[in-house]
Design a protein around this motif. Structure first.
Motif, PDB file in Angstrom:
ATOM      1  N   SER A  79      42.584  20.553  70.581  1.00 35.86           N
ATOM      2  CA  SER A  79      43.363  19.853  69.561  1.00 35.86           C
ATOM      3  C   SER A  79      44.824  19.737  69.971  1.00 35.86           C
ATOM      4  O   SER A  79      45.322  20.489  70.817  1.00 35.86           O
ATOM      5  N   GLU A  80      45.518  18.792  69.336  1.00 38.95           N
ATOM      6  CA  GLU A  80      46.945  18.638  69.591  1.00 38.95           C
ATOM      7  C   GLU A  80      47.702  19.915  69.251  1.00 38.95           C
ATOM      8  O   GLU A  80      48.643  20.302  69.953  1.00 38.95           O
ATOM      9  N   MET A 127      51.032  16.131  78.965  1.00 42.60           N
ATOM     10  CA  MET A 127      51.279  14.764  78.510  1.00 42.60           C
ATOM     11  C   MET A 127      51.920  14.737  77.121  1.00 42.60           C
ATOM     12  O   MET A 127      52.647  13.806  76.787  1.00 42.60           O
ATOM     13  N   LEU A 128      51.646  15.745  76.310  1.00 42.53           N
ATOM     14  CA  LEU A 128      52.284  15.834  74.997  1.00 42.53           C
ATOM     15  C   LEU A 128      53.800  15.969  75.123  1.00 42.53           C
ATOM     16  O   LEU A 128      54.538  15.595  74.201  1.00 42.53           O
ATOM     17  N   GLU A 170      57.680  16.384  80.777  1.00 47.78           N
ATOM     18  CA  GLU A 170      56.870  17.126  81.740  1.00 47.78           C
ATOM     19  C   GLU A 170      57.636  17.310  83.048  1.00 47.78           C
ATOM     20  O   GLU A 170      57.679  18.408  83.616  1.00 47.78           O
ATOM     21  N   ARG A 171      58.230  16.234  83.525  1.00 50.34           N
ATOM     22  CA  ARG A 171      58.985  16.291  84.781  1.00 50.34           C
ATOM     23  C   ARG A 171      60.093  17.324  84.706  1.00 50.34           C
ATOM     24  O   ARG A 171      60.320  18.101  85.642  1.00 50.34           O
ATOM     25  N   ARG A 201      50.830   6.471  76.095  1.00 51.03           N
ATOM     26  CA  ARG A 201      52.294   6.402  76.131  1.00 51.03           C
ATOM     27  C   ARG A 201      52.837   7.080  77.386  1.00 51.03           C
ATOM     28  O   ARG A 201      53.809   6.613  77.992  1.00 51.03           O
ATOM     29  N   TYR A 202      52.222   8.177  77.791  1.00 52.08           N
ATOM     30  CA  TYR A 202      52.636   8.895  79.006  1.00 52.08           C
ATOM     31  C   TYR A 202      52.590   7.952  80.216  1.00 52.08           C
ATOM     32  O   TYR A 202      53.543   7.865  80.991  1.00 52.08           O
ATOM     33  N   PHE A 203      51.491   7.221  80.366  1.00 51.19           N
ATOM     34  CA  PHE A 203      51.356   6.327  81.519  1.00 51.19           C
ATOM     35  C   PHE A 203      52.255   5.112  81.385  1.00 51.19           C
ATOM     36  O   PHE A 203      52.779   4.610  82.392  1.00 51.19           O
TER      37      PHE A 203
END
Length: 250
Positions: free
Chosen positions: A48-49, A83-84, A90-91, A140-142
């Motif tokens: 889950s988120e 990715m959240l 993340e970077r 959205r991440y991509f």
């Protein structure tokens, strides 16, 4: 090239230890014999988120543990928690950890973006086993990484039952997605828990586009990061052809 007789130690942080989930890591057995693996586990149970959203402190604890063991590369598995954070978030956290622990770190998301860039993919379709809200996060991440997501859809299955999904059912699901988006330049499969390694070649040959799958992509970049280039056939173009990687994710 890598020093062929030098031992390299790679630390992996697996997302879950549910029955059948280790199938997603089986390609690690094809890595050059001088690469030794150390595996730790996050043991996600709900997918889950909420569960993913509080995972970073536990990930960092395991990164620190692996760094202390003298690893040459650390691979935190499980794309959703990172990715959240968003592509930029993340970077930033990975750069902080690399500076703090002095070991290169490769997340699943970074690896998948690099694989897409290596094939010069501008738009793709993605399949997962997560709910719509999380799939929107992944898309959205991509998008933030500069790649157009034509569709990011999840098969409806309880998180614990993902390893039980029949490969033929997954194949049909993805084939139907491509039929709805014939301009897709690649197929992306998010998640290592489903049994999909045996359908990668079939998808590529039938649909005519590369498949970015977590397991071959992880092994491909692990080899390149350590200076190896030993193709493995039967799991898609990326690992069979071992192309030079695109520029690092930035």
């Amino acid at each position: 090239m890598a020093e062929l007789e030098k031992e390299y130690v790679v630390g992996s942080i697996r997302a879950t230890n549910r029955p059948g989930s280790s199938k997603g890591m089986e390609l690690d057995n094809t890595l050059p014999h001088t690469i030794r693996l150390i595996n730790l586990n996050m043991n996600f149970t709900r997918g889950s988120e909420e569960e993913f959203g509080v995972a970073m402190p536990a990930y960092e604890t395991k990164v620190a543990e692996l760094a202390a063991l003298g690893t040459h590369l650390i691979r935190p598995g499980g794309a959703p928690p990172f990715m959240l954070l968003g592509f930029a978030g993340e970077r930033e956290i990975i750069r902080d950890w690399e500076k703090k622990y002095h070991v290169p770190i490769l997340t699943s998301g970074q690896n998948h973006v690099r694989a897409l860039r290596t094939f010069r993919v501008k738009k793709f379709i993605g399949a997962s086993y997560f709910p719509e809200k999380l799939n929107s996060v992944f898309a959205r991440y991509f998008t933030d990484a500069g790649v157009q997501v034509l569709s990011m859809q999840g098969m409806k299955v309880p998180f614990a039952d993902v390893p039980k999904l029949p490969p033929a059912e997954i194949y049909d699901y993805i084939r139907q997605m491509v039929e709805r988006h014939p301009d897709a330049e690649a197929i992306y499969m998010l998640g290592s828990a489903w049994k999909t390694l045996q359908i990668i070649d079939q998808l590529e040959q039938t649909l005519g586009v590369p498949v970015i799958h977590p397991s071959p992509a992880r092994c491909w970049e692990t080899q390149l990061r350590l200076g190896f280039r030993q193709p493995v056939r039967g799991y898609g173009r990326l690992l069979a052809e071992m192309p030079d990687a695109a520029a690092p994710v930035s």
